[in-house]
Scaffold this active site. Structure first.
Site, mmCIF file in Angstrom:
data_model
loop_
_atom_site.group_PDB
_atom_site.id
_atom_site.type_symbol
_atom_site.label_atom_id
_atom_site.label_comp_id
_atom_site.label_asym_id
_atom_site.label_seq_id
_atom_site.Cartn_x
_atom_site.Cartn_y
_atom_site.Cartn_z
ATOM 1 N N GLN A 165 0.835 -1.203 0.000
ATOM 2 C CA GLN A 165 0.000 0.000 0.000
ATOM 3 C C GLN A 165 0.869 1.251 0.000
ATOM 4 O OE1 GLN A 165 -3.095 -0.654 2.764
ATOM 5 N NE2 GLN A 165 -3.877 1.409 2.713
ATOM 6 N N SER A 182 4.228 -6.334 3.037
ATOM 7 C CA SER A 182 2.878 -6.252 3.611
ATOM 8 C C SER A 182 1.841 -6.806 2.629
ATOM 9 C CB SER A 182 2.583 -4.803 4.019
ATOM 10 O OG SER A 182 1.382 -4.716 4.733
ATOM 11 N N LEU A 183 0.957 -5.960 2.118
ATOM 12 C CA LEU A 183 -0.020 -6.386 1.112
ATOM 13 C C LEU A 183 0.659 -7.128 -0.048
ATOM 14 C CD1 LEU A 183 -2.592 -6.075 -0.812
ATOM 15 C CD2 LEU A 183 -1.617 -3.878 -1.409
ATOM 16 N N ARG A 221 -9.302 -8.371 3.373
ATOM 17 C CA ARG A 221 -8.270 -7.848 4.275
ATOM 18 C C ARG A 221 -8.394 -6.326 4.390
ATOM 19 N NH1 ARG A 221 -2.783 -5.834 3.512
ATOM 20 N NH2 ARG A 221 -1.307 -6.632 5.058
ATOM 21 N N HIS A 251 -0.064 -3.489 11.243
ATOM 22 C CA HIS A 251 1.018 -4.316 11.796
ATOM 23 C C HIS A 251 1.275 -4.003 13.273
ATOM 24 C CE1 HIS A 251 1.662 -5.840 7.817
ATOM 25 N NE2 HIS A 251 1.714 -4.602 7.363
ATOM 26 N N GLN A 278 0.653 -11.807 10.152
ATOM 27 C CA GLN A 278 1.228 -10.599 9.548
ATOM 28 C C GLN A 278 0.471 -9.317 9.903
ATOM 29 O OE1 GLN A 278 0.393 -8.686 6.049
ATOM 30 N NE2 GLN A 278 2.053 -9.603 4.878
#
Length: 292
Positions: free
Chosen positions: A9, A88-89, A113, A195, A244
């Site tokens: 992102q 991440s994503l 998500r 996170h 995660q």
């Protein structure tokens, strides 16, 4: 050895994926399939939308995922990864590109998500901040000493760490980090504390969706954010994906481990070039490029 890396992102921009859609029949078909799955024309927002529209939660994560995954799929025979990783994503993009998840299942999970994270953000005022110029250990110690929830969230490269938590605790940590010698401790324009423990409600929701989704063994090792090491077992991949959301993104450690395991070329697949910059800061001798 070739490592393909997938952004997260924040890499989105107006016009992303448009040229891909126009030049490739396969890409066009996948983008249209994505419009059907999501129930709205995300391509219209990606190609012509404003920065504000692209920042909408239901748009941002699927848009970055689609740009990355569809680009990887159109690379054809030239896409031969020895290893993959995503920030991440981007981990979802990496898993689809490596064959651990189908395109359709990956997109549905990314969409779920994003919405689950949005809901979690609305429960308690929370945020993230970028900290520059301090060693990781100093940042961790300051976070531990501050009242309230604030944790190290993204280990991006040496001297660049993102912290995450309750707004008041992040603000207090920023002041303490500046006092400890940080070049900058800057609140980021994000929707909430990704996170961090603040994402627990989203983690529970995503865990349910992931449990119902079929995962296969990837064609190459995936260096996941949570362990920062090579993973190929589908059950382990699923468990790490769930953790995660509330655990830090160990990008520095992942890149270091990929290099230790033989990676010589890092190819960024998707919008922007942020990851190439981070790889260079982690190891200036690493060769980086963008997939085209």
């Amino acid at each position: 050895m070739r490592a393909y890396i997938f952004p997260g992102q924040g890499a989105q921009f107006t016009g992303m994926g448009k040229e891909l859609y126009e030049r490739s029949g396969e890409a066009k078909e996948l983008f249209e399939k994505a419009n059907d799955i999501l129930g709205f024309r995300i391509t219209d927002i990606m190609f012509e939308g404003t920065a504000e529209q692209l920042k909408e939660t239901k748009v941002t994560q699927p848009a970055v995922f689609l740009h990355s995954v569809i680009l990887a799929k159109t690379l054809g025979e030239t896409f031969r990864p020895d290893m993959v990783a995503g920030h991440s994503l981007g981990e979802f993009s990496a898993l689809v590109a490596a064959g651990a998840l189908t395109f359709e299942d990956g997109l549905k999970l990314v969409s779920q998500r994003a919405l689950a994270m949005q809901k979690a953000c609305e429960i308690t005022p929370s945020t993230m901040a970028a900290v520059l110029g301090l060693e990781d250990k100093v940042v961790e110690d300051v976070c531990n000493s501050v009242e309230g929830i604030v944790v190290a969230a993204n280990y991006n490269c040496p001297g660049q760490l993102v912290i995450s938590g309750e707004t008041s605790a992040v603000e207090r940590a920023c002041e303490a980090l500046k006092a400890a010698g940080a070049k900058r401790a800057l609140i980021l324009p994000v929707g909430g504390a990704f996170h961090s423990p603040m994402m627990e409600p989203a983690r529970e929701e995503l865990a349910e969706a992931i449990a119902k989704t079929a995962f296969s063994k990837p064609v190459c090792p995936v260096y996941q954010n949570v362990p920062a090491t090579a993973v190929t077992d589908p059950e382990e991949i699923k468990a790490n994906l769930i953790i995660q959301l509330t655990a830090p993104v160990k990008w520095t450690q992942s890149v270091q481990n990929m290099i230790a395991d033989g990676a010589t070329q890092f190819i960024e697949v998707g919008p922007g070039n942020v990851l190439q910059g981070l790889v260079k800061k982690i190891n200036k001798d690493a060769e980086t490029s963008a997939a085209e």
